[in-house]
Write a protein that holds these residues in place. Sequence first.
Motif, PDB file in Angstrom:
ATOM      1  N   LEU A  83      35.652  38.828  31.720  1.00 24.81           N
ATOM      2  CA  LEU A  83      37.045  38.703  32.161  1.00 24.81           C
ATOM      3  C   LEU A  83      37.331  39.760  33.212  1.00 24.81           C
ATOM      4  N   GLY A  84      38.071  39.402  34.244  1.00 20.04           N
ATOM      5  CA  GLY A  84      38.533  40.374  35.225  1.00 20.04           C
ATOM      6  C   GLY A  84      39.959  40.806  34.921  1.00 20.04           C
ATOM      7  N   ASN A  85      40.261  42.091  35.115  1.00 19.39           N
ATOM      8  CA  ASN A  85      41.616  42.581  34.845  1.00 19.39           C
ATOM      9  C   ASN A  85      41.924  43.837  35.659  1.00 19.39           C
ATOM     10  N   PRO A  86      42.867  43.748  36.654  1.00 19.51           N
ATOM     11  CA  PRO A  86      43.527  42.539  37.141  1.00 19.51           C
ATOM     12  C   PRO A  86      42.488  41.550  37.663  1.00 19.51           C
ATOM     13  N   THR A  87      42.827  40.282  37.563  1.00 14.64           N
ATOM     14  CA  THR A  87      41.861  39.245  37.889  1.00 14.64           C
ATOM     15  C   THR A  87      41.883  38.926  39.381  1.00 14.64           C
ATOM     16  N   ASN A  88      40.705  38.854  39.949  1.00 16.34           N
ATOM     17  CA  ASN A  88      40.509  38.380  41.313  1.00 16.34           C
ATOM     18  C   ASN A  88      40.099  36.901  41.208  1.00 16.34           C
ATOM     19  N   PRO A  89      40.854  35.948  41.788  1.00 11.27           N
ATOM     20  CA  PRO A  89      41.833  36.095  42.864  1.00 11.27           C
ATOM     21  C   PRO A  89      43.298  35.953  42.432  1.00 11.27           C
ATOM     22  N   THR A  90      43.566  35.821  41.132  1.00 16.58           N
ATOM     23  CA  THR A  90      44.937  35.482  40.730  1.00 16.58           C
ATOM     24  C   THR A  90      45.884  36.652  40.832  1.00 16.58           C
ATOM     25  N   SER A  91      45.369  37.888  40.797  1.00 13.39           N
ATOM     26  CA  SER A  91      46.166  39.120  40.828  1.00 13.39           C
ATOM     27  C   SER A  91      46.955  39.337  39.542  1.00 13.39           C
ATOM     28  N   VAL A  92      46.631  38.578  38.493  1.00 12.08           N
ATOM     29  CA  VAL A  92      47.329  38.705  37.214  1.00 12.08           C
ATOM     30  C   VAL A  92      46.753  39.881  36.426  1.00 12.08           C
ATOM     31  N   LEU A  93      47.642  40.684  35.840  1.00 15.18           N
ATOM     32  CA  LEU A  93      47.256  41.803  34.990  1.00 15.18           C
ATOM     33  C   LEU A  93      47.491  41.402  33.538  1.00 15.18           C
ATOM     34  N   HIS A  94      46.427  41.333  32.769  1.00 15.95           N
ATOM     35  CA  HIS A  94      46.526  40.952  31.366  1.00 15.95           C
ATOM     36  C   HIS A  94      46.764  42.196  30.513  1.00 15.95           C
ATOM     37  N   PRO A  95      47.708  42.164  29.577  1.00 17.52           N
ATOM     38  CA  PRO A  95      47.984  43.341  28.747  1.00 17.52           C
ATOM     39  C   PRO A  95      46.737  43.809  28.007  1.00 17.52           C
ATOM     40  N   ALA A  96      46.631  45.112  27.825  1.00 19.51           N
ATOM     41  CA  ALA A  96      45.446  45.684  27.187  1.00 19.51           C
ATOM     42  C   ALA A  96      45.215  45.100  25.799  1.00 19.51           C
ATOM     43  N   GLU A  97      46.272  44.883  25.039  1.00 12.32           N
ATOM     44  CA  GLU A  97      46.097  44.363  23.684  1.00 12.32           C
ATOM     45  C   GLU A  97      45.631  42.908  23.688  1.00 12.32           C
ATOM     46  N   THR A  98      46.014  42.159  24.706  1.00 14.77           N
ATOM     47  CA  THR A  98      45.519  40.784  24.824  1.00 14.77           C
ATOM     48  C   THR A  98      44.030  40.788  25.110  1.00 14.77           C
ATOM     49  N   VAL A  99      43.617  41.689  25.991  1.00 16.76           N
ATOM     50  CA  VAL A  99      42.187  41.820  26.286  1.00 16.76           C
ATOM     51  C   VAL A  99      41.435  42.270  25.036  1.00 16.76           C
ATOM     52  N   ALA A 100      41.988  43.264  24.341  1.00 13.49           N
ATOM     53  CA  ALA A 100      41.332  43.797  23.149  1.00 13.49           C
ATOM     54  C   ALA A 100      41.158  42.727  22.075  1.00 13.49           C
ATOM     55  N   ALA A 101      42.049  41.744  22.060  1.00 13.90           N
ATOM     56  CA  ALA A 101      41.970  40.685  21.049  1.00 13.90           C
ATOM     57  C   ALA A 101      40.716  39.829  21.197  1.00 13.90           C
ATOM     58  N   LEU A 102      40.053  39.923  22.328  1.00 15.80           N
ATOM     59  CA  LEU A 102      38.822  39.165  22.540  1.00 15.80           C
ATOM     60  C   LEU A 102      37.599  39.858  21.928  1.00 15.80           C
ATOM     61  N   ALA A 103      37.733  41.139  21.600  1.00 17.84           N
ATOM     62  CA  ALA A 103      36.597  41.888  21.065  1.00 17.84           C
ATOM     63  C   ALA A 103      36.409  41.586  19.587  1.00 17.84           C
TER      64      ALA A 103
END
Length: 312
Positions: free
Chosen positions: A110-130
């Motif tokens: 996963l990219g964060n912020p994501t290229n090319p959308t420029s969307v920043l995903h909250p840290a806890e949302t990212v952490a939920a994937l672990a």
Amino acid sequence: MPDWLADPVRASLDALAAYPDQTRARAAVAGRHQRPPEEVLLTAGAAEAFVLLARVLRPRRPVVVHPQFTEPEAALRAAGHQVDRALLAAADGFVLDPEAVPDAADLVVLGNPTNPTSVLHPAETVAALARPGRTLVVDEAFADTVAGEPASVASRRDLPGLVVVRSLTKTWGLAGLRVGYLLAEAATIEALAAAQPLWGVSTPALVAAEACSTDLARRTADAYAEQLADDRAHLLAGLRALPWIRVHGVAASSFVLVETEGATALREELRAHGWAVRRGDTFPGLGPDWLRIAVRDRATTDAFLSTLRTLR
């Protein structure tokens, strides 16, 4: 480059008779992210990190969250992996939904912020994937384009299987120097380092990594990011005033993603007028009606928007 970065890089040329030594740079990066040095690996840009991961890891079901930078998937496929995709939708603002990633995925990128959308995903949302048994690779190449890096997980040592890839080529304009780094559990770093070519990161690149890990560098990056936010808001306001341009998601980085009919022809017309924008159709999940536009200073943006208004 600011002088505090350019000067040590230039001075490092006097030390080129010796082989590169990562010790000081690893310690500096480790301190920057509150990690021990054995959890840091310096790389020749983020691209080398993706290749190392693809060659060393043996996932049964790797999944890449798209749209995003295509090099991680390309590296996985080149290493012989069959890659699945989790596609985020424009209708949802390209916001990450952890439920979109299959439970069986044992490698997620996963990219964060994501290229090319420029969307920043909250840290806890990212952490939920672990989770145990899964490697979670988070590409934070553009993390320092957001002041304070609020969504970064680079300092998280509590998340199982977390690998964070960082690049120094964006904010600091070092694309030609090839410098980045990878943060992970010590055992993962050891395995990746064993697969890395000897002395693969040059002395000037290591010096740059050390300089970019200081408190001064962080303050400078935050100041850049705050100015970037103002410049981005100005660009977005101009784009949203054009009825034939659609902006999806909440842009947080140094570029914005837009949708417009006839984007391919528009890109060529802009080129003829001296402007380069990034085509979107090479990103999985997008198509020929998408363009990525870089954020620039207000004067440049105004000139760009003026040209844009004449073309439709």
